[in-house]
Design an enzyme around this catalytic site. Structure first.
Site, PDB file in Angstrom:
ATOM      1  N   HIS A 172       0.891  -7.213  -2.139  1.00  0.00           N
ATOM      2  CA  HIS A 172      -0.544  -6.975  -1.918  1.00  0.00           C
ATOM      3  C   HIS A 172      -1.289  -8.319  -1.963  1.00  0.00           C
ATOM      4  CE1 HIS A 172      -4.571  -5.513  -2.748  1.00  0.00           C
ATOM      5  NE2 HIS A 172      -4.198  -4.270  -2.972  1.00  0.00           N
ATOM      6  N   GLU A 275      -1.517  -7.192   3.593  1.00  0.00           N
ATOM      7  CA  GLU A 275      -0.415  -6.785   2.728  1.00  0.00           C
ATOM      8  C   GLU A 275       0.782  -6.330   3.554  1.00  0.00           C
ATOM      9  OE1 GLU A 275      -2.102  -3.758   0.137  1.00  0.00           O
ATOM     10  OE2 GLU A 275      -4.079  -4.631   0.448  1.00  0.00           O
TER      11      GLU A 275
END
Ligand code: BG6
Length: 303
Positions: A172, A275
């Protein structure tokens, strides 16, 4: 964790002038990595890369000015590891968002100075009684982070049990940008996406992705390369992925970020999450004895 634990980590895994373990004010243990090519910090909690700055350049990975460094809370910024599920749990509303790997303490496995001048750390997360309550499977999770002119992260999920399991996951990454309103993401053109700010509506991307409001999308793609084009910093961030056929693009914008205790007013302008995921229909099944490798690498290029 105690001062003795930090001393032991330095004795076992420290590399002179390359890898040093320290404790942050909030008590997290962080490995500081530095070589002629770049510097980086990696927290043992969550195996979370906190920053990466190529030599002579500006930081590429963003960490919030309001970040809270404390046990059990994922630091806002860097590269949180979302595993073994991405986003809210599919059925259990009480289970933590983005899984538990990002708030567990990982163990160091190895630190190595490579002949090409880069430095690699390997960390491992094993299941325990608490994580089994949340996710009743036998798995080993390994994260390899290579710090050099490029930053490469490999996340390996190994099935050590005798039944197949499914994971959704993400690296992320929060990227530092000059001003999110001025940057664009290229490489996602014409792809279908799930728009999480519009009740999961399915749309198709037209042209590069640009930002003028809260953005939270899962692009369904074929992996490969995408690029953050940043005229303000006069640079491109080139993102390569393997083992991933979905990309999440997220910026909370003003209202949501003001409501976050660890973000700070206006901070959303300086960050953008792109991400590498296995999310939505890109969930992966790992067979007994099998492994799945999610890999990203980031490098800078001029405009
Ligand atoms: C993104 C999700 O990956 O992470 C967003 O798509 C979410 O929906 C964001 O808000 C941040 O999540 P968290 O749990 O770190 O605040």
């Amino acid at each position: 964790m105690s001062t003795e634990a930090v001393a032991e980590l330095n004795a076992c895994f420290g590399i002179r002038e390359r890898v040093t373990f320290k404790q942050t004010e909030g008590g997290l243990i962080v490995a500081e990595v530095g070589n002629a090519q770049a510097t980086a910090r990696i927290a043992l909690q969550g195996a979370q890369v906190l920053d990466w700055t190529p030599a002579g350049g500006q930081p590429v990975i963003w960490v919030s000015p309001g970040a809270i460094y404390t046990a059990g809370k994922s630091v806002r910024g860097g590269v949180p590891v979302c595993w073994p599920w991405f986003g809210p749990h599919a059925t259990e509303a009480e289970s933590p968002a983005h899984g538990f790997a990002r708030t567990q303490c990982w163990e160091m496995v190895q630190a190595q100075q490579l002949s090409d001048g880069s430095t690699t750390l390997s960390l491992r997360l094993l299941q325990d009684a608490n994580t089994r309550l949340l996710w009743p499977h036998d798995a080993e999770l390994l994260l390899l982070v290579n710090v050099g002119r490029r930053l490469q992260i490999d996340l390996l999920t190994r099935n050590t049990g005798d039944e197949a399991f499914t994971v959704t996951q993400a690296l992320h990454t929060y990227f530092a940008v000059s001003d999110v309103r001025e940057v664009s993401v290229q490489g996602l053109e014409d792809l279908p996406y799930i728009d999480k700010v519009d009740d999961g509506a399915r749309r198709v991307q037209s042209g590069p992705v640009t930002f003028s409001a809260e953005t939270d999308r899962i692009y369904l793609d074929q992996g490969g390369e995408c690029v953050i084009h940043d005229p303000g910093l006069q640079r491109r961030i080139v993102i390569r992925r393997e083992g991933s056929r979905s990309t999440v693009v997220w910026n909370p914008w003003m209202e949501k970020s003001v409501a976050m205790a660890d973000m700070g007013e206006g901070a959303y302008r300086g960050m953008l999450c792109v991400e590498a995921t296995n999310a939505a229909e890109d969930a992966v099944v790992v067979e007994p004895g099998g492994e799945h490798r999610l890999q990203v690498s980031y490098r800078l290029a001029s405009l």
